[in-house]
Design a protein around this motif. Structure first.
Motif, PDB file in Angstrom:
ATOM      1  N   PHE A  11       0.825  -1.206   0.000  1.00  0.00           N
ATOM      2  CA  PHE A  11       0.000   0.000   0.000  1.00  0.00           C
ATOM      3  C   PHE A  11       0.861   1.259   0.000  1.00  0.00           C
ATOM      4  O   PHE A  11       0.557   2.249  -0.651  1.00  0.00           O
ATOM      5  N   TYR A  23       2.347   1.947  -3.434  1.00  0.00           N
ATOM      6  CA  TYR A  23       1.386   2.557  -4.347  1.00  0.00           C
ATOM      7  C   TYR A  23       0.991   3.964  -3.911  1.00  0.00           C
ATOM      8  O   TYR A  23       0.336   4.695  -4.662  1.00  0.00           O
ATOM      9  N   TYR A  83      -1.095   4.676  -1.378  1.00  0.00           N
ATOM     10  CA  TYR A  83      -2.491   4.698  -0.951  1.00  0.00           C
ATOM     11  C   TYR A  83      -2.648   4.632   0.565  1.00  0.00           C
ATOM     12  O   TYR A  83      -3.773   4.660   1.060  1.00  0.00           O
ATOM     13  N   TRP A  84      -1.564   4.516   1.299  1.00  0.00           N
ATOM     14  CA  TRP A  84      -1.676   4.269   2.732  1.00  0.00           C
ATOM     15  C   TRP A  84      -2.402   5.403   3.446  1.00  0.00           C
ATOM     16  O   TRP A  84      -3.262   5.173   4.294  1.00  0.00           O
ATOM     17  N   VAL A  90     -11.589  -2.869  -2.174  1.00  0.00           N
ATOM     18  CA  VAL A  90     -10.503  -1.994  -2.626  1.00  0.00           C
ATOM     19  C   VAL A  90      -9.154  -2.691  -2.455  1.00  0.00           C
ATOM     20  O   VAL A  90      -8.324  -2.713  -3.369  1.00  0.00           O
ATOM     21  N   CYS A  91      -8.937  -3.284  -1.283  1.00  0.00           N
ATOM     22  CA  CYS A  91      -7.680  -3.995  -1.027  1.00  0.00           C
ATOM     23  C   CYS A  91      -7.533  -5.200  -1.951  1.00  0.00           C
ATOM     24  O   CYS A  91      -6.434  -5.480  -2.448  1.00  0.00           O
ATOM     25  N   GLY A 128      -8.813  -5.509  -4.954  1.00  0.00           N
ATOM     26  CA  GLY A 128      -8.486  -5.003  -6.284  1.00  0.00           C
ATOM     27  C   GLY A 128      -7.041  -4.572  -6.405  1.00  0.00           C
ATOM     28  O   GLY A 128      -6.387  -4.789  -7.435  1.00  0.00           O
ATOM     29  N   MET A 129      -6.498  -3.979  -5.343  1.00  0.00           N
ATOM     30  CA  MET A 129      -5.097  -3.566  -5.361  1.00  0.00           C
ATOM     31  C   MET A 129      -4.167  -4.767  -5.400  1.00  0.00           C
ATOM     32  O   MET A 129      -3.136  -4.747  -6.084  1.00  0.00           O
ATOM     33  N   LEU A 130      -4.513  -5.828  -4.681  1.00  0.00           N
ATOM     34  CA  LEU A 130      -3.681  -7.032  -4.692  1.00  0.00           C
ATOM     35  C   LEU A 130      -3.701  -7.694  -6.075  1.00  0.00           C
ATOM     36  O   LEU A 130      -2.658  -8.135  -6.573  1.00  0.00           O
ATOM     37  N   SER A 149      -4.246  -6.222  -8.900  1.00  0.00           N
ATOM     38  CA  SER A 149      -3.575  -5.364  -9.881  1.00  0.00           C
ATOM     39  C   SER A 149      -2.071  -5.278  -9.674  1.00  0.00           C
ATOM     40  O   SER A 149      -1.377  -4.616 -10.435  1.00  0.00           O
ATOM     41  N   SER A 150      -1.549  -5.949  -8.652  1.00  0.00           N
ATOM     42  CA  SER A 150      -0.115  -5.878  -8.363  1.00  0.00           C
ATOM     43  C   SER A 150       0.618  -7.050  -9.003  1.00  0.00           C
ATOM     44  O   SER A 150       1.416  -7.725  -8.365  1.00  0.00           O
ATOM     45  N   GLY A 164     -10.266  -6.947 -11.818  1.00  0.00           N
ATOM     46  CA  GLY A 164     -10.081  -5.574 -11.329  1.00  0.00           C
ATOM     47  C   GLY A 164     -11.314  -4.719 -11.533  1.00  0.00           C
ATOM     48  O   GLY A 164     -11.742  -3.991 -10.623  1.00  0.00           O
TER      49      GLY A 164
END
Length: 384
Positions: A3, A6, A8-9, A40-41, A43-45, A47-48, A119
């Motif tokens: 996080f 990116y 976003y934290w 959200v988390c 989706g971020m995982l 997309s990584s 995503g």
């Protein structure tokens, strides 16, 4: 961490903070805050991909690996359902993989197209779970914040406290019985939350080719079996090794069929994410369903509504005063419910001492109004 890399934290920390003024309840927040954060988390995982390798790697003789990867990612890969439960290493090289000769015989295949859309899918989930909060916040329009004013400040002078309480009392005297629509909009959105989570369960099931409805239960059953007897349910939904066919022209101009194997490292993440999503969605649906039963009880039971306000003011708040405020004989059921919900939101934002003072002032104002009304009735019948 991921996080922080990116950037976003800080945004996540701000989102997790509680609102200064509460205009809903914990179950409502379970939908638009915690559930939104889960997606959200997730989706971020997903997309990584650069942290766990390429999303797909395909192997086929005579075709450049980059071209094959792009082709199979766009046109999707497939598995053979009849080979999911075969013995790995003897019957099949990997679960769901079958020789090309079997495919020519018309063996059923299952294409995996959904992983390209994970995503976007999580983004759509975020929108659906946050929409009721957006609608309620727009509809509420800062009413509770306006009435509370400075009463939430920890160090409040006596003058400011009396001024704030007087503002609420004057508002209730002026707008008594006008909050029915306000309350039932909120109750409608609470029901919407429940309908939404049930619909999302079916939507995810459709998205994953109807494998999601029993996914978590199958995974639990799978972990309880002996290793040699385990038909891994995650292989069906999130295969790590799949097939892909590529057609090209040979030296003589004939079409050649290239049969390749594709490894999907991203599915290692996807299977864990969707296991958690399954349990989370079932939990949210169960909690929301139980809460709707509680909401039905509050709408039916007058004494329950009285008790909820009384407990906000502590032991010094008189139940009879609260009942006199909430249950005037001159008001209809809808009017009473509307006033109760608004007063409930105000009380949960104030400390018990302020709630106690507010109840006493509201009761005194109501008693004064009733007294004036009775006096006017007597005067109207007095002979001139």
């Amino acid at each position: 961490s991921l996080f922080k890399m990116y950037g976003y934290w800080d945004d996540l920390q701000k989102y997790f903070k509680f609102d200064a003024v509460k205009i809903d309840n914990n179950v409502f927040r379970l939908h638009y805050k915690l559930t939104v954060m889960v997606f959200v988390c997730a989706g971020m995982l997903v997309s990584s991909g650069q942290y766990i390798g390429d999303p797909i790697d395909c192997i086929v003789d005579g075709v450049p690996s980059g071209l094959m990867d792009t082709y199979c990612w766009i046109h999707s890969t497939f598995s053979v359902p009849s080979r999911w439960t075969s013995d790995q290493g003897t019957g099949v090289p990997h679960p769901g993989i079958s020789p090309i000769a079997d495919l020519e015989d018309g063996t059923e295949v299952k294409y995996h197209r959904w992983y390209q859309w994970v995503g976007f899918f999580f983004f759509l989930q975020v929108v659906f779970f946050y929409l009721p909060r957006h609608l309620w916040k727009s509809s509420e329009n800062g009413k509770v914040s306006m009435l509370i004013g400075d009463l939430k400040e920890p160090l409040l002078s006596t003058e400011k406290k009396e001024e704030g309480i007087d503002t609420i009392v004057r508002y209730f005297r002026t707008h008594r019985g006008t909050h029915g629509t306000y309350a039932f909009r909120f109750f409608f959105l609470e029901v919407w939350n429940f309908i939404n989570v049930i619909c999302q369960l079916y939507f995810i099931d459709f998205f994953l080719d109807y494998e999601f409805s029993t996914y978590g239960r199958d995974v639990l059953a799978y972990t309880g079996l002996e290793h040699e007897d385990r038909p891994d349910p995650m292989t069906k939904v999130f295969p790590k090794v799949t097939k892909c066919t590529f057609h090209l022209y040979g030296p003589s101009g004939t079409v050649q069929l290239k049969d390749g194997l594709c490894v999907l490292p991203l599915n290692i993440i996807n299977e864990k994410i969707f296991i958690f999503v399954w349990f989370w969605m079932v939990f949210v649906a169960a909690v929301t369903g139980v809460y709707l039963l509680y909401r039905l009880a509050t709408l039916i039971a007058t004494q329950m509504r009285v008790a909820l306000i009384t407990t906000c003011g502590g032991k010094s708040t008189k139940r009879s005063d609260v009942e006199a405020i909430l249950e005037p004989a001159s008001m209809s059921y809808v009017q009473k419910i509307g006033d109760w919900l608004l007063l409930r939101f105000i009380c949960i934002n104030l400390n018990p001492l302020l709630v106690n003072d507010l109840i006493r002032h509201l009761h005194k104002a109501d008693a004064g109004d009733n007294s004036n009304t009775e006096t006017l009735k007597v005067r109207d019948h007095t002979p001139v």
